[in-house]
Design a protein around this motif. Sequence first.
Motif, PDB file in Angstrom:
ATOM      1  N   UNK A   1      15.265  30.351 -36.420  1.00 47.42           N
ATOM      2  CA  UNK A   1      14.905  28.936 -36.594  1.00 47.42           C
ATOM      3  C   UNK A   1      16.112  28.070 -36.954  1.00 47.42           C
ATOM      4  N   UNK A   2      17.191  28.277 -36.218  1.00 44.24           N
ATOM      5  CA  UNK A   2      18.355  27.413 -36.395  1.00 44.24           C
ATOM      6  C   UNK A   2      17.980  25.981 -36.031  1.00 44.24           C
ATOM      7  N   UNK A   3      18.319  25.050 -36.902  1.00 48.95           N
ATOM      8  CA  UNK A   3      17.961  23.654 -36.696  1.00 48.95           C
ATOM      9  C   UNK A   3      19.176  22.845 -36.240  1.00 48.95           C
ATOM     10  N   UNK A   4      18.917  21.881 -35.361  1.00 49.45           N
ATOM     11  CA  UNK A   4      19.973  20.955 -34.970  1.00 49.45           C
ATOM     12  C   UNK A   4      20.252  20.004 -36.122  1.00 49.45           C
ATOM     13  N   UNK A   5      21.525  19.811 -36.408  1.00 48.80           N
ATOM     14  CA  UNK A   5      21.900  19.048 -37.587  1.00 48.80           C
ATOM     15  C   UNK A   5      21.728  17.545 -37.381  1.00 48.80           C
ATOM     16  N   UNK A   6      21.513  16.868 -38.481  1.00 47.04           N
ATOM     17  CA  UNK A   6      21.445  15.410 -38.512  1.00 47.04           C
ATOM     18  C   UNK A   6      22.373  14.921 -39.615  1.00 47.04           C
ATOM     19  N   UNK A   7      23.244  13.996 -39.285  1.00 49.84           N
ATOM     20  CA  UNK A   7      24.157  13.461 -40.285  1.00 49.84           C
ATOM     21  C   UNK A   7      23.519  12.260 -40.982  1.00 49.84           C
ATOM     22  N   UNK A   8      24.077  11.860 -42.108  1.00 53.74           N
ATOM     23  CA  UNK A   8      23.534  10.698 -42.808  1.00 53.74           C
ATOM     24  C   UNK A   8      23.980   9.416 -42.105  1.00 53.74           C
ATOM     25  N   UNK A   9      23.225   8.340 -42.345  1.00 49.20           N
ATOM     26  CA  UNK A   9      23.592   7.042 -41.791  1.00 49.20           C
ATOM     27  C   UNK A   9      24.700   6.395 -42.626  1.00 49.20           C
ATOM     28  N   UNK A  10      25.566   5.688 -41.972  1.00 51.98           N
ATOM     29  CA  UNK A  10      26.620   4.972 -42.684  1.00 51.98           C
ATOM     30  C   UNK A  10      26.036   3.864 -43.560  1.00 51.98           C
ATOM     31  N   UNK A  11      26.696   3.612 -44.665  1.00 51.83           N
ATOM     32  CA  UNK A  11      26.299   2.522 -45.553  1.00 51.83           C
ATOM     33  C   UNK A  11      26.840   1.198 -45.002  1.00 51.83           C
ATOM     34  N   UNK A  12      26.350   0.052 -45.552  1.00 50.60           N
ATOM     35  CA  UNK A  12      26.759  -1.241 -44.994  1.00 50.60           C
ATOM     36  C   UNK A  12      28.266  -1.441 -44.925  1.00 50.60           C
ATOM     37  N   UNK A  13      29.002  -0.944 -45.903  1.00 50.51           N
ATOM     38  CA  UNK A  13      30.447  -1.153 -45.913  1.00 50.51           C
ATOM     39  C   UNK A  13      31.230  -0.081 -45.214  1.00 50.51           C
ATOM     40  N   UNK A  14      30.545   0.900 -44.628  1.00 50.24           N
ATOM     41  CA  UNK A  14      31.225   2.001 -43.939  1.00 50.24           C
ATOM     42  C   UNK A  14      31.196   1.786 -42.427  1.00 50.24           C
ATOM     43  N   UNK A  15      32.302   2.056 -41.815  1.00 46.74           N
ATOM     44  CA  UNK A  15      32.379   2.088 -40.355  1.00 46.74           C
ATOM     45  C   UNK A  15      32.218   3.535 -39.911  1.00 46.74           C
ATOM     46  N   UNK A  16      31.303   3.781 -38.963  1.00 44.35           N
ATOM     47  CA  UNK A  16      31.084   5.130 -38.446  1.00 44.35           C
ATOM     48  C   UNK A  16      31.649   5.230 -37.037  1.00 44.35           C
ATOM     49  N   UNK A  17      32.598   6.149 -36.860  1.00 43.68           N
ATOM     50  CA  UNK A  17      33.224   6.379 -35.562  1.00 43.68           C
ATOM     51  C   UNK A  17      32.937   7.824 -35.151  1.00 43.68           C
ATOM     52  N   UNK A  18      32.350   8.004 -33.988  1.00 42.43           N
ATOM     53  CA  UNK A  18      31.998   9.340 -33.497  1.00 42.43           C
ATOM     54  C   UNK A  18      32.745   9.639 -32.212  1.00 42.43           C
ATOM     55  N   UNK A  19      32.797  10.918 -31.860  1.00 38.78           N
ATOM     56  CA  UNK A  19      33.325  11.325 -30.563  1.00 38.78           C
ATOM     57  C   UNK A  19      32.373  12.344 -29.959  1.00 38.78           C
ATOM     58  N   UNK A  20      32.205  12.263 -28.628  1.00 41.10           N
ATOM     59  CA  UNK A  20      31.202  13.108 -27.968  1.00 41.10           C
ATOM     60  C   UNK A  20      31.633  13.368 -26.525  1.00 41.10           C
ATOM     61  N   UNK A  21      31.845  14.634 -26.200  1.00 38.99           N
ATOM     62  CA  UNK A  21      32.061  15.055 -24.818  1.00 38.99           C
ATOM     63  C   UNK A  21      30.687  15.302 -24.199  1.00 38.99           C
ATOM     64  N   UNK A  22      30.323  14.478 -23.217  1.00 39.57           N
ATOM     65  CA  UNK A  22      28.968  14.521 -22.658  1.00 39.57           C
ATOM     66  C   UNK A  22      28.894  15.339 -21.370  1.00 39.57           C
ATOM     67  N   UNK A  23      29.904  16.138 -21.107  1.00 37.72           N
ATOM     68  CA  UNK A  23      29.912  17.169 -20.056  1.00 37.72           C
ATOM     69  C   UNK A  23      29.535  16.632 -18.676  1.00 37.72           C
ATOM     70  N   UNK A  24      30.519  15.979 -18.050  1.00 35.54           N
ATOM     71  CA  UNK A  24      30.382  15.532 -16.659  1.00 35.54           C
ATOM     72  C   UNK A  24      29.117  14.707 -16.432  1.00 35.54           C
ATOM     73  N   UNK A  25      28.915  13.705 -17.257  1.00 39.31           N
ATOM     74  CA  UNK A  25      27.715  12.872 -17.141  1.00 39.31           C
ATOM     75  C   UNK A  25      27.822  11.984 -15.903  1.00 39.31           C
ATOM     76  N   UNK A  26      26.804  12.063 -15.047  1.00 38.65           N
ATOM     77  CA  UNK A  26      26.763  11.309 -13.798  1.00 38.65           C
ATOM     78  C   UNK A  26      25.361  10.739 -13.608  1.00 38.65           C
ATOM     79  N   UNK A  27      25.228   9.659 -12.827  1.00 36.21           N
ATOM     80  CA  UNK A  27      23.895   9.078 -12.604  1.00 36.21           C
ATOM     81  C   UNK A  27      22.895  10.059 -12.011  1.00 36.21           C
ATOM     82  N   UNK A  28      23.397  11.045 -11.272  1.00 33.98           N
ATOM     83  CA  UNK A  28      22.502  12.016 -10.643  1.00 33.98           C
ATOM     84  C   UNK A  28      21.936  13.032 -11.627  1.00 33.98           C
ATOM     85  N   UNK A  29      22.481  13.092 -12.846  1.00 36.58           N
ATOM     86  CA  UNK A  29      21.940  14.013 -13.841  1.00 36.58           C
ATOM     87  C   UNK A  29      20.498  13.639 -14.168  1.00 36.58           C
ATOM     88  N   UNK A  30      19.682  14.610 -14.507  1.00 35.82           N
ATOM     89  CA  UNK A  30      18.267  14.317 -14.760  1.00 35.82           C
ATOM     90  C   UNK A  30      18.084  13.423 -15.981  1.00 35.82           C
TER      91      UNK A  30
END
Length: 835
Positions: A490-519
Amino acid sequence: MTISRRRTGGSTAGGRTLTSAAALAAAVVVAGLTAPAAGARSSGDAVIAEVYGGGGNAGATLTNDFVELANHGGTPFALDGFSVQYLPASAGASSTWQVTKLNGAVAAGSRYLVAEAKGSRGTVALPTPDATGTLALSSTAGTVALVSGGDPLTCKTAVDCSADPRVKDLVGFGDAVVREGDPAAALSNSTSAARAESLADTDDNSADFAAGDPTPTNAKGETPGTAPGEPPVSAKIHEIQGTTRVSPFKDKKVGDVTGVVTAVRTFGSSRGFWITDPHPDSDPRTSEGLFVFSGSTTPSVAVGDAVTAQGTVKEYYPDAPSTSNYQSLTELSGARWTVNSHGNALPPSTVLTPDQVPDVLAPNAGGNIEPLPLEPSKYALDFWESHESETVSISDARVVGPSNSYDELYVTTKPRQNPTPRGGSVYLGYDETNTGVLKVQSIIPYDQQEFPTVNTGDVLTGTTSGPVEYSSFGGYTLFAAQLGAAQDNHLQKETTRRQRPGELAVATYNVENLAPSDPDTKYAQLAHGIVDNLATPDIVTLEEIQDNDGATDDGVVAADLTLRKFTDAIAAAGGPRYQWREIDPVNDEDGGQPGGNIRVGFLFNPARVSFVDRPGGGPTSSVGVAADHGKAHLTQSPGRVEPGDDAWTDSRKPLAGEFVFGGRTVFVVANHFNSKGGDQPTHGRYQPPSRSSEVQRQKQATVVRGFVAKLLAAEPQANVVVAGDLNDYQFSPALAELTSGGRLTDLISTLPPAERYSYVYEGQSQVLDHILASAAPRGVDYDVVHLNAEFADQASDHDPQVVRLRPSTGNRLSDLGYDLLDYLDRLLGRTAPLG
């Protein structure tokens, strides 16, 4: 990062395709819709047995092309008046069949070798041919026919050739238009298409022929490894295996090879069976197991049969043996066998205990380890090799790499070796490979037991057992004849906390060859990852965004359809209406999947952060840094960082953007460094392996570090975030270069060692993705959000990551005020609105 594999489905052994029973059933349905088979008259006597077109080419061992005939009838087959003919794979209007005339006969149960064109390379001559021609066969694709008569055929389609009564037998390989049924596999300079030893002729080339090492045999039974008239040499299995990785009987015929069948592979194009000698010698270096290769024909043996076999000892490599980076599999090819008795007790398997496999991977040989005597008590690769094709078993094996579309998973035999908190095995250095990791595939037909769907941290309960052999993808592999039951932890997918009003949240994500033809399901899964798991970051650097028609290579470079579909999906998942910025690349100049034109880009939430647009950015324009009253600005925003530098040849160019958050300027540089393609595998025959791709990544790191230095020279307290898929480890030379001088901190290195991973490759949890930050931001809070890499169900093969920070204003008093506000936000539990 996407790993490309040369296979079309099912599982593999040593690079040869294994197809599940379900896939085979589907193939039958598809085959029913193909054109009629050429020459669809199954032959009960003379057939084409083997075809090879790489002779004398680069990487070839043999000097000549050849065609080999065989006769599985009971009387000699006369060849006077017959010919062997060749047609290119895609025959045009000017293409003609080329002819080699034959004479003599193929004796019953014998072979007949036709030597064809000779090349300028190769070192081994064919045995004395029974006929000689000048046909220059393609090394990859074409059609060869055995024809009654010497006049060239005129047919150029499968249907027309099927109707020509002169065609005795025919094989099309690669993408040949003329073939029987489906064509045999595409070949190479080091592989031939060979019919199974049974010489079955089902009028389906893909079923009747398998790609493998060329084994030319003439009418006298001579091969390149035998002198004229030389009989097979009697040998025990441990003598064949020897005390090094390469058999002392390589390319020689052996006979009187005895053993008990321990497992049978009954599907795919790499069928065969494993035998083990129940009377081992006393040398721990010599394996008592051997794989008997039967091509695409199911061998007529059963587990427990005692057999006596003969054949040619081969070292199977997945590519050209002379240039391969991989290890080989010692096997018996072109084999014949006799079943002496049934129902024999199986030799005991080697039970894998946590301390049995050595902690050191391989000797530091400075080159090829194949000639070195095995030391199974010192080195893990030697341990596995000393048990090659023997049965091994493991109990209650913890999964460290999830099941995938190739029906593979990875377990560890050493559960205490570098465990992650979530059940994986973390990779922490070039000399710290997790030697207990073992790939598992199944040789159990699907109608008896489906391959399990498991995540990292799950367990195969009970016993998982089967022969072990080397595979170019994943190293040593247990081919399970007995597969433990999957226990879901029962490994769970993680969820991070939301940034506070004074915090800037910067993420990075490799979306693996994302194309319009993807489902739509992929888009939805990625979108929920942004909204739910990453808690709607303010800025996201994206990697592997493809153009509007994906991998179609037609000059299209725009990606607005891809990004619109993605941002629409995010909004539909309950997230903000993100905007994007990116720069279209020059067509086919940035590497990745041909035609895909992958690039990096920014998403940002305009309700929380604004983007400073400055014109001038283009695919070949270089962004600069300007100073204005002690503040830095980009000359173009977005702008590419030194796109003309040779560091970015065939690789994605970094993208710099200027953002404003709460009146404070933040510079973000999105990256996707060059891939590890071309590096030697960690489990290959060269130790330590060469990592040639590192050179370019070091150059790329130098360029990015230089750009950051310009920003900090213009404004020492500038807020700079460098993020993306850097395709390298936190301990690599590229990251050492990027962080040298202390201007940037690699945030993955601030985590506890067991948590330093964002990607799982061949069962090793490791780092490819990074976020680095300059010294100015305060309250830096960094998180890798594990929602893909450890799971069988994944939207991408990478885990995203996020940093929350309070950008500096450059003024200590102002910064102190922001810090006090942030303290109140934390005290009161306030979080940012979605916007």
